[in-house]
Motif scaffolding. Structure first.
Motif, mmCIF file in Angstrom:
data_model
loop_
_atom_site.group_PDB
_atom_site.id
_atom_site.type_symbol
_atom_site.label_atom_id
_atom_site.label_comp_id
_atom_site.label_asym_id
_atom_site.label_seq_id
_atom_site.Cartn_x
_atom_site.Cartn_y
_atom_site.Cartn_z
ATOM 1 N N GLY A 48 -4.848 -51.933 -30.483
ATOM 2 C CA GLY A 48 -5.354 -52.872 -29.474
ATOM 3 C C GLY A 48 -6.371 -52.188 -28.573
ATOM 4 N N LEU A 49 -7.122 -52.984 -27.828
ATOM 5 C CA LEU A 49 -8.177 -52.411 -26.997
ATOM 6 C C LEU A 49 -7.648 -51.442 -25.937
ATOM 7 C CD1 LEU A 49 -11.181 -52.207 -26.282
ATOM 8 C CD2 LEU A 49 -10.872 -54.206 -24.799
ATOM 9 N N PRO A 50 -6.589 -51.781 -25.166
ATOM 10 C CA PRO A 50 -6.132 -50.827 -24.147
ATOM 11 C C PRO A 50 -5.665 -49.500 -24.757
ATOM 12 C CG PRO A 50 -5.149 -52.995 -23.782
ATOM 13 C CD PRO A 50 -5.841 -53.056 -25.105
ATOM 14 N N GLU A 51 -5.008 -49.590 -25.908
ATOM 15 C CA GLU A 51 -4.510 -48.367 -26.559
ATOM 16 C C GLU A 51 -5.672 -47.545 -27.114
ATOM 17 O OE1 GLU A 51 -3.414 -51.487 -27.319
ATOM 18 O OE2 GLU A 51 -1.554 -51.397 -26.134
ATOM 19 N N CYS A 52 -6.637 -48.248 -27.684
ATOM 20 C CA CYS A 52 -7.812 -47.566 -28.215
ATOM 21 C C CYS A 52 -8.580 -46.903 -27.073
ATOM 22 C CB CYS A 52 -8.691 -48.582 -28.935
ATOM 23 S SG CYS A 52 -10.180 -47.862 -29.618
ATOM 24 N N ALA A 53 -8.706 -47.622 -25.951
ATOM 25 C CA ALA A 53 -9.421 -47.077 -24.789
ATOM 26 C C ALA A 53 -8.714 -45.814 -24.289
ATOM 27 C CB ALA A 53 -9.487 -48.123 -23.680
ATOM 28 N N LEU A 54 -7.391 -45.869 -24.237
ATOM 29 C CA LEU A 54 -6.638 -44.698 -23.770
ATOM 30 C C LEU A 54 -6.965 -43.481 -24.631
ATOM 31 C CD1 LEU A 54 -4.447 -43.318 -22.052
ATOM 32 C CD2 LEU A 54 -2.759 -44.176 -23.687
ATOM 33 N N GLN A 55 -6.953 -43.681 -25.942
ATOM 34 C CA GLN A 55 -7.198 -42.565 -26.852
ATOM 35 C C GLN A 55 -8.663 -42.094 -26.773
ATOM 36 O OE1 GLN A 55 -5.454 -43.351 -30.708
ATOM 37 N NE2 GLN A 55 -6.385 -41.506 -31.605
ATOM 38 N N ALA A 56 -9.578 -43.050 -26.630
ATOM 39 C CA ALA A 56 -11.005 -42.690 -26.630
ATOM 40 C C ALA A 56 -11.452 -42.105 -25.290
ATOM 41 C CB ALA A 56 -11.852 -43.919 -26.973
ATOM 42 N N LEU A 57 -10.702 -42.368 -24.221
ATOM 43 C CA LEU A 57 -11.109 -41.869 -22.907
ATOM 44 C C LEU A 57 -10.323 -40.639 -22.474
ATOM 45 C CD1 LEU A 57 -11.532 -45.325 -21.119
ATOM 46 C CD2 LEU A 57 -13.329 -43.800 -21.963
ATOM 47 N N ALA A 58 -9.177 -40.400 -23.121
ATOM 48 C CA ALA A 58 -8.299 -39.296 -22.694
ATOM 49 C C ALA A 58 -9.018 -37.943 -22.581
ATOM 50 C CB ALA A 58 -7.088 -39.204 -23.626
ATOM 51 N N PRO A 59 -9.886 -37.564 -23.551
ATOM 52 C CA PRO A 59 -10.504 -36.232 -23.432
ATOM 53 C C PRO A 59 -11.282 -36.036 -22.135
ATOM 54 C CG PRO A 59 -10.935 -37.167 -25.607
ATOM 55 C CD PRO A 59 -10.290 -38.255 -24.792
ATOM 56 N N TYR A 60 -11.889 -37.106 -21.623
ATOM 57 C CA TYR A 60 -12.672 -36.976 -20.390
ATOM 58 C C TYR A 60 -11.779 -36.733 -19.173
ATOM 59 C CZ TYR A 60 -16.340 -39.087 -23.246
ATOM 60 O OH TYR A 60 -17.243 -39.348 -24.237
ATOM 61 N N PHE A 61 -10.522 -37.141 -19.283
ATOM 62 C CA PHE A 61 -9.593 -37.042 -18.153
ATOM 63 C C PHE A 61 -8.639 -35.864 -18.299
ATOM 64 C CE2 PHE A 61 -11.318 -41.206 -17.877
ATOM 65 C CZ PHE A 61 -11.318 -41.516 -16.525
ATOM 66 N N ASP A 62 -8.788 -35.151 -19.409
ATOM 67 C CA ASP A 62 -7.922 -34.033 -19.710
ATOM 68 C C ASP A 62 -7.916 -33.037 -18.551
ATOM 69 O OD1 ASP A 62 -6.211 -32.799 -21.397
ATOM 70 O OD2 ASP A 62 -7.760 -31.568 -22.372
ATOM 71 N N GLY A 63 -6.741 -32.678 -18.079
ATOM 72 C CA GLY A 63 -6.639 -31.686 -17.010
ATOM 73 C C GLY A 63 -6.862 -32.261 -15.625
ATOM 74 N N SER A 64 -7.120 -33.556 -15.496
ATOM 75 C CA SER A 64 -7.361 -34.127 -14.169
ATOM 76 C C SER A 64 -6.098 -34.782 -13.630
ATOM 77 C CB SER A 64 -8.484 -35.160 -14.224
ATOM 78 O OG SER A 64 -7.962 -36.428 -14.593
ATOM 79 N N SER A 65 -6.127 -35.055 -12.326
ATOM 80 C CA SER A 65 -4.959 -35.685 -11.708
ATOM 81 C C SER A 65 -4.793 -37.125 -12.199
ATOM 82 C CB SER A 65 -5.129 -35.673 -10.181
ATOM 83 O OG SER A 65 -6.232 -36.486 -9.829
ATOM 84 N N LEU A 66 -5.819 -37.660 -12.848
ATOM 85 C CA LEU A 66 -5.729 -39.053 -13.319
ATOM 86 C C LEU A 66 -5.142 -39.159 -14.721
ATOM 87 C CD1 LEU A 66 -9.152 -40.493 -12.077
ATOM 88 C CD2 LEU A 66 -6.873 -41.133 -11.274
ATOM 89 N N ALA A 67 -5.008 -38.019 -15.403
ATOM 90 C CA ALA A 67 -4.585 -38.069 -16.811
ATOM 91 C C ALA A 67 -3.285 -38.858 -16.971
ATOM 92 C CB ALA A 67 -4.446 -36.656 -17.368
ATOM 93 N N ALA A 68 -2.338 -38.624 -16.070
ATOM 94 C CA ALA A 68 -1.031 -39.266 -16.196
ATOM 95 C C ALA A 68 -1.094 -40.757 -15.891
ATOM 96 C CB ALA A 68 -0.024 -38.584 -15.269
ATOM 97 N N ARG A 69 -2.154 -41.188 -15.203
ATOM 98 C CA ARG A 69 -2.233 -42.613 -14.838
ATOM 99 C C ARG A 69 -3.186 -43.382 -15.724
ATOM 100 N NH1 ARG A 69 -1.972 -42.501 -8.434
ATOM 101 N NH2 ARG A 69 -1.565 -44.702 -8.845
ATOM 102 N N LEU A 70 -3.815 -42.662 -16.655
ATOM 103 C CA LEU A 70 -4.842 -43.294 -17.487
ATOM 104 C C LEU A 70 -4.278 -44.454 -18.305
ATOM 105 C CD1 LEU A 70 -7.834 -43.073 -18.153
ATOM 106 C CD2 LEU A 70 -7.235 -41.549 -20.041
ATOM 107 N N ASP A 71 -3.067 -44.285 -18.795
ATOM 108 C CA ASP A 71 -2.447 -45.339 -19.591
ATOM 109 C C ASP A 71 -2.360 -46.633 -18.777
ATOM 110 O OD1 ASP A 71 -1.137 -46.672 -21.569
ATOM 111 O OD2 ASP A 71 0.813 -45.733 -21.224
#
Ligand code: PLP
Length: 445
Positions: A48-71
């Motif tokens: 689905g789009l939200p799940e795909c977005a999570l996977q496609a955007l995760a590398p940009y948020f890697d190591g940031s305080s937002l990583a845990a809230r990205l989902d």
């Protein structure tokens, strides 16, 4: 992942700062120091789009305080239907319908994502933040809708007076509450210049907790890669028969199209990317001659693309010079063509008469370009990005197709509310006075 500035390769900031400040301190645009390297096979089929977005955007948020809230941010922001519909055309073609969000244009996806990120980063105990946005029509509404009633945020929208459709103007002034709308007595480039100047004004930015929500914000660009990623995963290889999908994107400030380019350059199965501009020819001329010449925007029927000096060009140039080690964007399977108003009208009429489909003037530019490509013998699979619901541009479309267009529900609701926008001279001091006035008015706290 770290971010740098298009004007200073030595700068390094985390995504939190890139999101919070909008513009780099040197006036450049934030860009990631590298691109992820995705393998489409690593994405589960039917994602689905939200799940795909999570996977496609995760590398940009890697190591940031937002990583845990990205989902959670992706689930909320990408909760918008995204139909991919088949076009009956000379070759295999589909339409990516990006206009089913609350303000009926593609900008809803990115505005909601950015709002989710900024809300997650906001210190509730700290002072309010002011989100300053210049709009040629659709951005302002999408950003206002995304931040409307979010505690701790105030939104200030600048749009060029008399250069947006009647419905767009009504919509922009109809939010109320924490959203303040100004009709600038100038063109979109004036609005954009005012925003850039305010963001670069450190004292003002600090005093008002200023941030931008324009497509110059990296928080707008990145989420737009997600729908191209998902569309390519849906169409390739099944529907295309194996090869990548070429994409045509209606283009003004180059935000949406650049996201498509970033999606391709980070591994998704996208082939040629075609930028369909209106009569504003800056990008087509650049792709023809290699010389970039920004200028004032001219008015066209596709008003959300009336841009003569696309703000994201700096990112495009940077992407190829730095990340692609000096490749020429013009040799990188990107093309740009200009569509004039007459052709926009003819395309709207033709789509309606031949296919019983009503397209907005921006989408019409892309459809016209598809027609040109097919005439030249291009027969590979193509995806056309449809950027807005036609009901937002009724003043252009209704006379052409000879019938009225009903607005979608969310738009109809906004159009039923009262609307207010104050006039503003295209002058920096006038903007500063207005902003300070809002911040000092206790009614706006
Ligand atoms: C904003 C907008 C565009 C242009 O998008 P950019 O990212 O500025 O290139 C095209 N169509 C519609 C309907 C828009 O609102």
């Amino acid at each position: 992942m770290e971010f740098t500035s298009t004007r200073d390769d030595a700068l390094r900031v985390g995504i939190e700062q890139a999101l919070n400040s909008g513009l780099a301190p040197d006036g450049g645009l934030y860009v990631p120091t590298r691109l992820p390297d995705f393998d489409p096979a690593g994405f589960e089929p039917g994602l689905g789009l939200p799940e795909c977005a999570l996977q496609a955007l995760a590398p940009y948020f890697d190591g940031s305080s937002l990583a845990a809230r990205l989902d959670a941010i992706c689930r909320e922001a990408f909760d918008i239907p995204l139909p991919v519909t088949r076009l009956d055309d000379a070759g295999p073609a589909w339409m990516l319908e990006l206009f089913h969000g609350p303000t009926a244009a593609f900008k809803d996806f990115a505005a909601r994502f950015l709002a989710g990120c900024l809300a997650a980063l906001h210190d509730r105990a700290g002072p309010d933040r002011t989100v300053l946005v210049a709009t040629s029509g659709d951005t302002g509404a999408a950003v206002a809708a995304a931040f409307h009633d979010r505690p701790g945020f105030r939104v200030v929208v600048l749009y060029p007076d008399r250069r947006v459709s009647a419905r767009q103007a009504h919509q922009l002034g109809a939010f109320g509450g924490n959203v303040h709308t100004y009709r600038v007595q100038g063109d979109f480039d004036d609005c954009q210049r005012l925003v850039k100047q305010a963001l670069a004004d450190r004292r003002l930015a600090a005093r008002l907790g200023l941030t931008s929500a324009n497509s110059i914000s990296i928080g707008r660009l990145l989420p737009q890669t997600a729908y191209y990623a998902q569309a390519s995963l849906r169409l390739v290889p099944g529907a295309t028969g194996g090869g990548p999908i070429d994409v045509i994107v209606p283009t003004g400030n180059l935000g949406n199209a650049l996201a498509c380019i970033v999606a391709r350059e980070s591994g998704f199965a996208i082939g040629e990317i075609w930028l369909a501009t209106n009569a504003n020819r800056t990008l087509p001329e650049y792709f023809e001659s290699g010389r970039y010449r920004g200028r004032a925007g001219i008015r066209t029927l596709a008003n959300a693309m009336d841009v003569g000096d696309p703000s994201n060009f700096e990112r495009l140039e940077w992407l190829y010079r730095v990340l692609k080690s000096g490749d020429d964007p013009r040799a990188s399977r990107i093309g740009a063509e200009s569509i004039d108003d007459e052709t926009i009208r003819a395309t709207i009429r033709d789509e309606f008469e031949r296919h019983d489909r009503i397209v907005c003037p921006h989408t019409a530019c892309a459809m016209a370009l598809l027609g040109r490509l097919r005439k030249r013998g291009h027969d590979r699979p193509v995806l056309v990005a449809a950027t807005a619901h036609p009901a937002k541009f009724e003043t252009v479309i209704e006379p052409v197709v000879g019938r009225t267009i009903e607005p979608p529900e969310a738009l109809a609701e906004l159009l039923g509310r009262p609307s207010r926008a104050d006039s503003l001279e295209p002058d920096y001091d006038a903007l500063v006075r207005a902003l300070d006035g809002l911040a000092n008015n206790p009614a706006n706290r």
